[in-house]
Scaffold this motif. Structure first.
Motif, PDB file in Angstrom:
ATOM      1  N   GLY A   1      35.363  37.735 -17.044  1.00 21.95           N
ATOM      2  CA  GLY A   1      35.583  36.304 -17.243  1.00 21.95           C
ATOM      3  C   GLY A   1      35.637  35.546 -15.936  1.00 21.95           C
ATOM      4  N   ALA A   2      35.924  34.252 -16.023  1.00 18.85           N
ATOM      5  CA  ALA A   2      35.953  33.392 -14.844  1.00 18.85           C
ATOM      6  C   ALA A   2      37.259  32.614 -14.817  1.00 18.85           C
ATOM      7  CB  ALA A   2      34.763  32.427 -14.898  1.00 18.85           C
ATOM      8  N   PRO A   3      37.672  32.149 -13.623  1.00 21.34           N
ATOM      9  CA  PRO A   3      38.887  31.329 -13.553  1.00 21.34           C
ATOM     10  C   PRO A   3      38.752  30.099 -14.439  1.00 21.34           C
ATOM     11  CG  PRO A   3      38.122  31.902 -11.359  1.00 21.34           C
ATOM     12  CD  PRO A   3      37.066  32.345 -12.306  1.00 21.34           C
ATOM     13  N   PRO A   4      39.855  29.582 -14.984  1.00 22.72           N
ATOM     14  CA  PRO A   4      39.779  28.475 -15.939  1.00 22.72           C
ATOM     15  C   PRO A   4      39.390  27.165 -15.276  1.00 22.72           C
ATOM     16  CG  PRO A   4      42.052  28.924 -15.387  1.00 22.72           C
ATOM     17  CD  PRO A   4      41.247  29.989 -14.717  1.00 22.72           C
ATOM     18  N   ASP A   5      38.871  26.266 -16.095  1.00 22.79           N
ATOM     19  CA  ASP A   5      38.550  24.908 -15.676  1.00 22.79           C
ATOM     20  C   ASP A   5      39.859  24.146 -15.494  1.00 22.79           C
ATOM     21  OD1 ASP A   5      37.757  22.342 -15.372  1.00 22.79           O
ATOM     22  OD2 ASP A   5      36.573  22.241 -17.222  1.00 22.79           O
ATOM     23  N   LEU A   6      40.104  23.645 -14.272  1.00 25.67           N
ATOM     24  CA  LEU A   6      41.387  22.996 -13.992  1.00 25.67           C
ATOM     25  C   LEU A   6      41.534  21.646 -14.686  1.00 25.67           C
ATOM     26  CD1 LEU A   6      41.801  23.861 -10.216  1.00 25.67           C
ATOM     27  CD2 LEU A   6      42.965  24.912 -12.138  1.00 25.67           C
ATOM     28  N   THR A   7      40.424  21.097 -15.186  1.00 28.57           N
ATOM     29  CA  THR A   7      40.536  19.828 -15.908  1.00 28.57           C
ATOM     30  C   THR A   7      40.864  20.058 -17.384  1.00 28.57           C
ATOM     31  OG1 THR A   7      38.177  19.788 -16.415  1.00 28.57           O
ATOM     32  CG2 THR A   7      38.868  18.677 -14.413  1.00 28.57           C
ATOM     33  N   ALA A   8      40.808  21.321 -17.836  1.00 25.26           N
ATOM     34  CA  ALA A   8      41.090  21.612 -19.247  1.00 25.26           C
ATOM     35  C   ALA A   8      41.831  22.937 -19.354  1.00 25.26           C
ATOM     36  CB  ALA A   8      39.786  21.668 -20.047  1.00 25.26           C
ATOM     37  N   LEU A   9      43.059  22.958 -18.814  1.00 25.36           N
ATOM     38  CA  LEU A   9      43.846  24.191 -18.870  1.00 25.36           C
ATOM     39  C   LEU A   9      44.337  24.437 -20.293  1.00 25.36           C
ATOM     40  CD1 LEU A   9      45.938  23.962 -15.589  1.00 25.36           C
ATOM     41  CD2 LEU A   9      44.124  25.584 -16.107  1.00 25.36           C
ATOM     42  N   PRO A  10      44.365  25.702 -20.733  1.00 26.04           N
ATOM     43  CA  PRO A  10      44.867  25.997 -22.074  1.00 26.04           C
ATOM     44  C   PRO A  10      46.370  25.723 -22.157  1.00 26.04           C
ATOM     45  CG  PRO A  10      44.478  28.017 -20.848  1.00 26.04           C
ATOM     46  CD  PRO A  10      43.943  26.898 -20.008  1.00 26.04           C
ATOM     47  N   PRO A  11      46.879  25.473 -23.367  1.00 27.42           N
ATOM     48  CA  PRO A  11      48.316  25.195 -23.510  1.00 27.42           C
ATOM     49  C   PRO A  11      49.171  26.423 -23.191  1.00 27.42           C
ATOM     50  CG  PRO A  11      47.271  25.364 -25.662  1.00 27.42           C
ATOM     51  CD  PRO A  11      46.169  25.385 -24.651  1.00 27.42           C
ATOM     52  N   GLY A  12      48.616  27.597 -23.408  1.00 33.25           N
ATOM     53  CA  GLY A  12      49.366  28.823 -23.148  1.00 33.25           C
ATOM     54  C   GLY A  12      49.118  29.341 -21.752  1.00 33.25           C
TER      55      GLY A  12
ATOM     56  N   ARG B   1      41.391  36.104 -20.042  1.00 32.76           N
ATOM     57  CA  ARG B   1      40.798  37.211 -19.303  1.00 32.76           C
ATOM     58  C   ARG B   1      41.694  38.454 -19.347  1.00 32.76           C
ATOM     59  NH1 ARG B   1      39.663  34.777 -13.434  1.00 32.76           N
ATOM     60  NH2 ARG B   1      38.274  36.570 -13.209  1.00 32.76           N
ATOM     61  N   CYS B   2      42.813  38.356 -20.052  1.00 27.88           N
ATOM     62  CA  CYS B   2      43.834  39.385 -19.941  1.00 27.88           C
ATOM     63  C   CYS B   2      43.604  40.506 -20.946  1.00 27.88           C
ATOM     64  CB  CYS B   2      45.212  38.760 -20.173  1.00 27.88           C
ATOM     65  SG  CYS B   2      46.562  39.922 -19.901  1.00 27.88           S
ATOM     66  N   ALA B   3      43.738  41.751 -20.483  1.00 28.58           N
ATOM     67  CA  ALA B   3      43.563  42.903 -21.367  1.00 28.58           C
ATOM     68  C   ALA B   3      44.774  43.091 -22.272  1.00 28.58           C
ATOM     69  CB  ALA B   3      43.332  44.160 -20.535  1.00 28.58           C
ATOM     70  N   ARG B   4      45.930  42.527 -21.840  1.00 28.81           N
ATOM     71  CA  ARG B   4      47.157  42.716 -22.628  1.00 28.81           C
ATOM     72  C   ARG B   4      47.523  41.469 -23.418  1.00 28.81           C
ATOM     73  NH1 ARG B   4      49.848  44.994 -17.389  1.00 28.81           N
ATOM     74  NH2 ARG B   4      51.591  43.641 -17.934  1.00 28.81           N
ATOM     75  N   ARG B   5      46.523  40.654 -23.726  1.00 31.65           N
ATOM     76  CA  ARG B   5      46.775  39.387 -24.415  1.00 31.65           C
ATOM     77  C   ARG B   5      47.391  39.617 -25.799  1.00 31.65           C
ATOM     78  NH1 ARG B   5      41.857  35.157 -25.377  1.00 31.65           N
ATOM     79  NH2 ARG B   5      43.061  33.363 -26.093  1.00 31.65           N
ATOM     80  N   ARG B   6      48.430  38.819 -26.104  1.00 31.46           N
ATOM     81  CA  ARG B   6      49.040  38.884 -27.430  1.00 31.46           C
ATOM     82  C   ARG B   6      49.107  37.477 -28.007  1.00 31.46           C
ATOM     83  NH1 ARG B   6      54.206  39.986 -26.994  1.00 31.46           N
ATOM     84  NH2 ARG B   6      54.601  40.676 -24.875  1.00 31.46           N
ATOM     85  N   GLU B   7      49.570  37.364 -29.231  1.00 30.60           N
ATOM     86  CA  GLU B   7      49.646  36.047 -29.860  1.00 30.60           C
ATOM     87  C   GLU B   7      50.545  35.102 -29.066  1.00 30.60           C
ATOM     88  OE1 GLU B   7      50.802  34.939 -34.186  1.00 30.60           O
ATOM     89  OE2 GLU B   7      49.511  36.719 -34.241  1.00 30.60           O
ATOM     90  N   ALA B   8      51.649  35.636 -28.582  1.00 32.27           N
ATOM     91  CA  ALA B   8      52.636  34.835 -27.861  1.00 32.27           C
ATOM     92  C   ALA B   8      52.035  34.178 -26.621  1.00 32.27           C
ATOM     93  CB  ALA B   8      53.815  35.715 -27.462  1.00 32.27           C
ATOM     94  N   CYS B   9      50.991  34.788 -26.054  1.00 31.78           N
ATOM     95  CA  CYS B   9      50.417  34.287 -24.806  1.00 31.78           C
ATOM     96  C   CYS B   9      49.811  32.894 -24.982  1.00 31.78           C
ATOM     97  CB  CYS B   9      49.332  35.228 -24.297  1.00 31.78           C
ATOM     98  SG  CYS B   9      49.944  36.877 -23.950  1.00 31.78           S
ATOM     99  N   ASP B  10      49.288  32.603 -26.178  1.00 32.68           N
ATOM    100  CA  ASP B  10      48.586  31.350 -26.389  1.00 32.68           C
ATOM    101  C   ASP B  10      49.472  30.241 -26.925  1.00 32.68           C
ATOM    102  OD1 ASP B  10      46.103  32.377 -25.566  1.00 32.68           O
ATOM    103  OD2 ASP B  10      45.914  33.416 -27.497  1.00 32.68           O
ATOM    104  N   VAL B  11      50.720  30.572 -27.229  1.00 29.48           N
ATOM    105  CA  VAL B  11      51.597  29.584 -27.860  1.00 29.48           C
ATOM    106  C   VAL B  11      52.124  28.568 -26.843  1.00 29.48           C
ATOM    107  CG1 VAL B  11      53.733  29.236 -29.128  1.00 29.48           C
ATOM    108  CG2 VAL B  11      52.228  31.162 -29.691  1.00 29.48           C
ATOM    109  N   GLY B  12      52.632  29.042 -25.762  1.00 29.06           N
ATOM    110  CA  GLY B  12      53.182  28.126 -24.757  1.00 29.06           C
ATOM    111  C   GLY B  12      53.139  28.789 -23.401  1.00 29.06           C
ATOM    112  N   GLN B  13      53.647  28.072 -22.401  1.00 34.19           N
ATOM    113  CA  GLN B  13      53.674  28.644 -21.062  1.00 34.19           C
ATOM    114  C   GLN B  13      54.519  29.918 -21.045  1.00 34.19           C
ATOM    115  OE1 GLN B  13      52.128  28.064 -18.186  1.00 34.19           O
ATOM    116  NE2 GLN B  13      50.873  26.869 -19.597  1.00 34.19           N
ATOM    117  N   PRO B  14      54.032  30.971 -20.408  1.00 38.26           N
ATOM    118  CA  PRO B  14      54.841  32.178 -20.296  1.00 38.26           C
ATOM    119  C   PRO B  14      56.094  31.889 -19.476  1.00 38.26           C
ATOM    120  CG  PRO B  14      52.908  32.324 -18.906  1.00 38.26           C
ATOM    121  CD  PRO B  14      52.731  31.105 -19.761  1.00 38.26           C
TER     122      PRO B  14
END
Lengths: 326, 315
Positions: A276-287, A293-306
């Protein structure tokens, strides 16, 4: 290092730039402190916000195009609460900077000697002659051969390594308490890189100044740092002592970053680029910005800031997977 | 630095020789026999022959060129066909008059242009910048002979504040009040174009320099506004000097329209007359002098640039 108030402290620093494509969130709420005499490395890919952070520490970002919030305290003074003239007094005197590309950062039509001397005259009540003498001492201190002759040289008349030494001499002209170095060896030949790095380390040890070194080179961090902060998409995802972060990285990005870099001892290992590639700084994801790009991604990762988790060994990791101190 | 100057002067010599060669060729490229132009169409053959020998036109061309070069070096530019006076003398007077005008226009135009462009470049993107851009665009776009006529109608005919044409009478002091009053309209009219061009160049150079990394580095070592400005000025000055030199050349050479509109007895006026009267020696003299002046101007510009920017001394 018993002094309880740190020399420099950064709390909740945010930097956003207005771009034609929208607002770029270059730095997103970072915290760190720097003690007297400490060497901190900001480590990360290009675009991770390292250099922007460094310039924010000198209030050098263009005021019209950037939006800055948070708090930066230098030797007890609130940097963004000060009048411009007071900030100008701090620059070069208390905090100074070594730029990445000395050919661009030095004025092409002034001699090296004049550029160092004018800095000294600016901050201290000395004569021009005295400033010139100090400039010579500085060039000798950074081991520029035939220093006396080099005072009269223009930047284009020197080699890349010599120019960077001159840049370092310039930054040290008024014995700053904090030196900010923005990828000081990136523009140099591999053989010269090590010399300049060793020079910086020696000067740091001699003067006892604190250093923040921005780099994408893990070798540089390993060579110089007391502490390391790994940056990704404008956040510090992991920070701790150099030994902790470099030997046993906890954040999946740090783990991936170090695995994808060839360095001594790891020569025979496969170069594991992070997919993958580094994220677009003008459209950062909410999580979590690294989640895609993470191999250990879980549902919790996309909900809010870690959450920022302080681990048992006092390092801080920005990941839901990190184990908090008990 | 000295060796650079010597080299640069030596470069100018072949250029100057080339100029004389071209001006000499002009005489022979002009349609018709040059002797007939002097003698007139009805002159008897023996008169033509005598003239031919007197002017050296019977000699081979290279020899004629050397003779011409010798005369030019000695300050002899021939005799005007129209007035019978020495070209060198007429030219010197006209050139002095043009120089007065060009210098006046240069001072006004350069000061206004640098001020306008400097402010615009330093405050790029602000209202001041847009205003300065509009003013300089008008400056480069307005036809100056038209502007000259409008100024005459307004200031001389309608308001009767300033004289419409000519110089003050012969014995008036060169920069006395009367002379300045005569100069005002042509100088202001002439200054409009250099103002616009200089302003645009300065704005671009200052704006571009402010974007450069070393300006950030200057701020990073605590330099205040004034000191940063000093560095910027020093960095843009070689570029600006080149523009100024070129503009000054244009002011000297390109004033035909202005001098005609204002009946100012300068080289442009003389050139205009010489063309209509087919006064070849005068024409030759003016072209030679303006061309040599350009060579000299470029020499001065190059040396000044090298003095200000060490990187230019190498070439």
């Amino acid at each position: 290092m018993s002094d309880p108030t740190p020399l420099l402290s950064v709390t909740g620093l945010n930097v956003a730039f207005q771009t034609p494509r929208g607002t770029a969130q270059a730095v997103n709420g970072i915290d760190f402190t720097l003690a007297r005499g400490e060497v901190l490395c900001l480590l990360g890919e290009s675009g991770s916000g390292k250099s922007v952070t460094l310039r924010a520490l000198m209030r050098l970002l263009p005021e019209q195009r950037s939006r800055i919030s948070g708090r930066v305290t230098i030797a007890g003074e609130d940097l963004y609460g000060l009048p411009e003239r007071r900030v100008e007094d701090l620059r070069g005197k208390v905090v100074s900077m070594v730029f990445q590309e000395p050919m661009l950062a030095l004025d092409p039509v002034y001699t090296i000697g004049a550029q160092i001397a004018e800095t000294i005259v600016r901050h201290e009540r000395v004569s021009k002659a005295e400033a010139g003498r100090r400039a010579l001492e500085l060039l000798e201190k950074v081991q520029i051969p035939s220093a006396k002759r080099r005072l009269e040289a223009y930047p284009h008349e020197m080699s890349g390594g010599m120019r960077q030494r001159a840049m370092i001499a310039l930054a040290l002209a008024c014995n700053p308490a904090i030196l900010l170095a923005d990828e000081p060896t990136t523009a140099l030949d591999a053989t010269v890189q090590m010399q300049v790095l060793l020079l910086l380390r020696r000067l740091q040890a001699e003067t006892g100044m604190a250093v923040i070194m921005v780099t994408h080179d893990i070798g540089v961090a390993a060579e110089t740092a007391d502490r390391v902060a790994v940056m990704y998409a404008g956040r510090i995802v992991e920070q701790g002592t150099a030994a902790q972060v470099l030997k046993t990285p906890q954040h999946p990005y740090a783990t991936g970053l170090f695995a994808s870099t060839v360095h001594a001892g790891l020569k025979d290992r496969r170069l594991d680029a992070i997919p993958g590639a580094p994220p677009d700084l003008t459209a950062l994801p909410p999580g979590c910005a690294f989640a895609p790009r993470c191999a250990r991604r879980r549902e919790a990762c996309d909900v809010g800031q870690p959450p920022k988790i302080r681990m048992a060994d006092a390092r801080e990791v920005l990941c839901v997977d990190a184990v908090a101190a008990g | 630095m000295l060796s650079y100057i010597v080299r640069r002067v030596l470069y100018a010599v072949p250029i100057a020789v080339g100029v004389t060669l071209l001006v000499f060729a002009l005489l022979h490229m002009a349609p018709g026999d040059p002797v007939n132009a002097v003698a007139g169409p009805d002159a008897p053959a023996d008169v033509v022959e005598a003239l031919r020998r007197a002017y050296g036109f019977d000699k081979p061309l290279p020899y004629q060129y050397l003779l011409y070069l010798g005369r030019v070096v000695g300050g002899d530019l021939g005799v005007s066909v129209a007035t019978g006076r020495a070209v060198a003398g007429e030219l010197a007077q006209a050139f002095a008059n043009t120089l007065v005008l060009a210098l006046g226009a240069a001072v006004v135009g350069f000061v206004a242009g640098i001020a306008l462009g400097g402010v615009a470049g330093w405050h790029k993107g602000t209202v001041v910048d847009h205003l300065a851009t509009v003013v300089s665009l008008i400056g480069v776009s307005v036809p100056h002979y038209w502007l000259g006529m409008v100024m005459v109608i307004l200031m001389a005919v309608e308001l009767n504040w300033l004289p419409a044409m000519g110089m003050a009478s012969g014995d008036a002091p060169l920069f006395g009040l009367e002379q300045v009053r005569h100069m005002l309209l042509p100088v202001l009219t002439m200054a409009v174009i250099p103002t616009g061009i200089v302003a645009r160049s300065v704005r671009a150079a200052v704006g571009e320099t402010l974007e450069r990394e070393f300006v950030q580095a200057l701020k990073a070592k605590g330099m205040r506004r004034g000191a940063v400005m000093r560095h910027v000025v020093r960095n843009v000055s070689p570029t600006i000097i080149a523009v100024l030199g070129l503009q000054f050349g244009y002011l000297l050479g390109g004033s035909i329209l202005i001098e005609t509109v204002f009946s100012w007895p300068g080289t442009g006026f003389l050139l205009n007359e010489a063309i209509f009267k087919r006064d070849l020696p005068v024409l030759q003299g003016i072209i030679l002098m303006l061309a040599l002046f350009f060579v000299l101007l470029n020499l001065v510009v190059d040396v000044a640039q090298a003095a200000l920017d060490p990187r230019m001394r190498r070439t």
